[in-house]
Design an enzyme around this catalytic site. Structure first.
Site, PDB file in Angstrom:
ATOM      1  N   LEU A  77       2.488   2.586   3.224  1.00 62.22           N
ATOM      2  CA  LEU A  77       1.034   2.555   3.087  1.00 62.22           C
ATOM      3  C   LEU A  77       0.393   2.161   4.411  1.00 62.22           C
ATOM      4  O   LEU A  77       0.953   1.378   5.166  1.00 62.22           O
ATOM      5  CB  LEU A  77       0.621   1.543   2.006  1.00 62.22           C
ATOM      6  N   TRP A 120      -3.957   4.481  -6.589  1.00 61.94           N
ATOM      7  CA  TRP A 120      -3.820   4.832  -5.176  1.00 61.94           C
ATOM      8  C   TRP A 120      -2.472   4.406  -4.634  1.00 61.94           C
ATOM      9  O   TRP A 120      -1.792   5.171  -3.957  1.00 61.94           O
ATOM     10  CB  TRP A 120      -4.936   4.200  -4.328  1.00 61.94           C
ATOM     11  N   HIS A 121      -2.065   3.183  -4.933  1.00 60.52           N
ATOM     12  CA  HIS A 121      -0.778   2.705  -4.437  1.00 60.52           C
ATOM     13  C   HIS A 121       0.372   3.499  -5.037  1.00 60.52           C
ATOM     14  O   HIS A 121       1.370   3.729  -4.368  1.00 60.52           O
ATOM     15  CB  HIS A 121      -0.601   1.219  -4.710  1.00 60.52           C
ATOM     16  N   GLY A 122       0.206   3.905  -6.284  1.00 60.06           N
ATOM     17  CA  GLY A 122       1.251   4.714  -6.905  1.00 60.06           C
ATOM     18  C   GLY A 122       1.493   6.008  -6.162  1.00 60.06           C
ATOM     19  O   GLY A 122       2.621   6.440  -5.980  1.00 60.06           O
ATOM     20  N   ARG A 170      -6.728   0.763  -7.626  1.00 59.63           N
ATOM     21  CA  ARG A 170      -5.684   0.433  -6.647  1.00 59.63           C
ATOM     22  C   ARG A 170      -4.295   0.804  -7.164  1.00 59.63           C
ATOM     23  O   ARG A 170      -3.447   1.268  -6.402  1.00 59.63           O
ATOM     24  CB  ARG A 170      -5.738  -1.048  -6.299  1.00 59.63           C
TER      25      ARG A 170
END
Length: 137
Positions: free
Chosen positions: A115, A13-15, A10
């Protein structure tokens, strides 16, 4: 096989997930720039994504590594942790390139809402009868 460390995936991915190709100027375009370590972006991420509180713990796990290797950027560390977690879970080995540049202050974080509100990702592993990742996010 070791348990799948989803929180590290995560982070990666969030980065990268805030990237907006329609914005030319860095760091306004977001993306893999280490901004997730700042409270303002972390709060935005947590408020818009139910079940993502594990990111705080993932950051805490990586901080001693960052402290020891201060020349490594936060985002390189996030992406390395993500790729390593997938590989340890039986997934493919991802080629890594290093040299990402971290933002230096919270004001450089992307605006809220970058996001998707719901994230469902499937990672297909070739030559495997069982998808080891499934709907892992």
């Amino acid at each position: 096989m070791r348990p799948f460390p989803l929180k590290q995936v995560r982070l990666g991915w969030h980065g990268a997930g805030t990237y907006n190709r329609n914005i030319e100027e860095w760091p306004l375009r977001g993306g893999a720039n280490g901004s997730l370590r700042f409270e303002i972006e972390l709060k935005q991420t947590l408020s818009s994504q139910s079940g993502f509180s594990g990111l705080v713990n993932a950051l805490k796990l990586l901080q001693p590594i960052k402290d020891k290797y201060s020349g490594v950027t936060y985002e390189d560390l996030f992406q390395l942790a993500s790729a390593t977690a997938m590989q340890e879970a039986g997934g493919p080995k991802f080629p890594m390139k290093y040299g990402r540049v971290d933002v230096s202050e919270p004001e450089q974080c992307p605006e809220e809402g970058r996001l998707p509100s719901k994230l469902t990702v499937k990672v297909e592993i070739s030559n495997s009868k069982q998808n080891k990742f499934g709907n892992c996010f």
